[in-house]
Design a protein around this motif. Structure first.
Motif, mmCIF file in Angstrom:
data_model
loop_
_atom_site.group_PDB
_atom_site.id
_atom_site.type_symbol
_atom_site.label_atom_id
_atom_site.label_comp_id
_atom_site.label_asym_id
_atom_site.label_seq_id
_atom_site.Cartn_x
_atom_site.Cartn_y
_atom_site.Cartn_z
ATOM 1 N N LEU A 103 0.857 -1.184 0.000
ATOM 2 C CA LEU A 103 0.000 0.000 0.000
ATOM 3 C C LEU A 103 0.890 1.230 0.000
ATOM 4 N N ILE A 104 0.812 2.030 -1.035
ATOM 5 C CA ILE A 104 1.673 3.197 -1.193
ATOM 6 C C ILE A 104 1.117 4.375 -0.394
ATOM 7 N N LYS A 105 1.954 4.907 0.497
ATOM 8 C CA LYS A 105 1.574 6.045 1.340
ATOM 9 C C LYS A 105 2.446 7.245 0.992
ATOM 10 N N GLU A 106 1.782 8.329 0.599
ATOM 11 C CA GLU A 106 2.496 9.531 0.157
ATOM 12 C C GLU A 106 3.420 10.099 1.234
ATOM 13 N N LEU A 107 2.980 10.080 2.486
ATOM 14 C CA LEU A 107 3.759 10.731 3.538
ATOM 15 C C LEU A 107 4.961 9.906 4.012
ATOM 16 N N LEU A 108 5.075 8.665 3.549
ATOM 17 C CA LEU A 108 6.154 7.780 3.986
ATOM 18 C C LEU A 108 7.390 7.981 3.110
ATOM 19 N N ARG A 109 7.791 9.239 2.949
ATOM 20 C CA ARG A 109 8.832 9.575 1.983
ATOM 21 C C ARG A 109 10.072 10.135 2.659
ATOM 22 N N GLU A 110 11.129 10.222 1.846
ATOM 23 C CA GLU A 110 12.351 10.866 2.284
ATOM 24 C C GLU A 110 12.097 12.361 2.433
ATOM 25 N N ALA A 111 13.057 13.087 2.995
ATOM 26 C CA ALA A 111 12.944 14.546 3.101
ATOM 27 C C ALA A 111 12.548 15.107 1.745
ATOM 28 N N LEU A 112 11.594 16.030 1.755
ATOM 29 C CA LEU A 112 11.003 16.540 0.524
ATOM 30 C C LEU A 112 11.805 17.709 -0.045
ATOM 31 N N GLY B 279 15.820 9.199 6.221
ATOM 32 C CA GLY B 279 15.248 10.417 6.779
ATOM 33 C C GLY B 279 13.858 10.182 7.352
ATOM 34 N N ALA B 280 13.063 9.364 6.667
ATOM 35 C CA ALA B 280 11.719 9.056 7.158
ATOM 36 C C ALA B 280 11.790 8.265 8.449
ATOM 37 N N ILE B 281 12.694 7.302 8.511
ATOM 38 C CA ILE B 281 12.828 6.496 9.723
ATOM 39 C C ILE B 281 13.320 7.342 10.881
#
Length: 329
Positions: free
Chosen positions: A189-198, A270-272
């Motif tokens: 399930l792809i989650k937009e907010l589970l990303r690297e620094a934007l 970065g997300a972790i």
């Protein structure tokens, strides 16, 4: 597709969660563990060998993982109506071509010049793909899951994945052919907010929704997922406080909507770090391909999460040309 609901977008929630890390379960959560020398493969995810108050309730001979699962489920059964406990397996993607480029040019030159480009010197790092080494790292995780399932590790009930190519590739390899418990299967399930620094770095700009589905037709995009990447900005790098807020907002969503207890999240360093800071966990560095499990207790409280004020862009200003020491490499 509907417009993206992300940090700072969409209606404000009338609630949020207060998160707490529960220690005493995984070695990575203990201050005595040296993250520089910790090998999660050799340590079998880092589960601590221990007894639990309710061990006597478990019939027969059970493995350490089975006792742990029983204990966590009992904690949930005994929790207050507005509280819950989840175990998140936080996985970092394997080595990507952007990691190779940063090592090649050096972090200082990477941050101010090279990361802004689509690629160079025969390397493409915009929405970077895995290298052969990165695929190998994911295969090691795959083998660890297969081995651990034989020892009773609980199967993840949901597989959340960042929309960036390297994370989808990592999750696919990590869980391909893994014989999860009956009724459980790998469905990313792809989650937009589970990303690297934007922002700024092109390696952190995702592909369009159509491109993602064309290349990875087996994934599911969350309902609010937008066609274009509306979060990435070419001239603004997301500061640490904003990143922590974004990841806490993601966790608010997961704890509010997911009834599962054991969850997999495949993302980025970065997300972790943002998640660990957001749950009060000690900082713990992960190598590419690394996985850290965390036990989180969450309490649902009234009132929207306080959003931090907008801060200046993180990182150095852009260079018009590579630093002199870097020219000709």
């Amino acid at each position: 597709m509907s417009s993206n609901t992300a940090a700072g977008r969409g209606p404000a929630q009338s609630f949020h969660y207060e998160f707490e890390t529960l220690t005493g379960y995984f070695k990575q959560s203990e201050n005595s563990t040296d993250d520089a020398n910790f090998d999660f493969i050799k340590e079998k995810f880092g589960l601590i060998e221990r007894s639990y108050p309710m061990d006597a309730d478990v019939e027969g001979s059970r493995s350490q993982w089975q006792k742990f699962e029983h204990h966590i489920r009992r904690l949930n059964d005994q929790s207050a109506a507005n509280e819950s406990v989840k175990v998140l397996f936080l996985g970092r993607h394997g080595q990507g071509w952007h990691n190779v480029a940063e090592s090649k040019y050096g972090t200082e030159a990477w941050d101010c010049y090279w990361s802004i480009l689509e690629g160079a010197d025969g390397i493409t790092w915009s929405d970077a793909e895995l290298t052969e080494l990165g695929e190998g790292q994911a295969k090691e995780v795959n083998a660890l899951w297969k081995e651990s399932l034989d020892q009773g590790i609980p199967s993840p009930e949901t597989f959340y994945v960042s929309p960036l190519t390297r994370t989808i590739q990592t999750a696919d390899v990590s869980f391909q052919g893994v014989p999860f418990a009956k009724g459980k299967e790998y469905k990313p399930l792809i989650k937009e907010l589970l990303r690297e620094a934007l922002g700024v770095h092109t390696c952190d700009r995702r592909s369009t929704a159509s491109q993602i589905l064309e290349r990875f037709p087996h994934v599911t995009l969350e309902p609010s997922f937008s066609e274009a990447d509306v979060l990435w900005e070419a001239d603004y790098r997301e500061p640490q406080a904003a990143r922590r807020y974004r990841l806490q907002t993601l966790l608010d969503d997961i704890f509010e909507t997911d009834r599962g207890i054991f969850l997999s999240l495949t993302s980025h360093s970065g997300a972790i770090r943002g998640i660990l800071r957001g749950i009060g966990h000690r900082l713990f560095a992960l190598q590419t391909g690394g996985v850290i499990p965390v036990v989180i207790k969450a309490k649902r409280v009234n009132g929207e999460r306080v959003k931090p004020p907008k801060e200046p862009s993180e990182g150095p200003p852009a260079c018009k040309e590579p630093p002199a020491a870097d020219v000709g490499k």
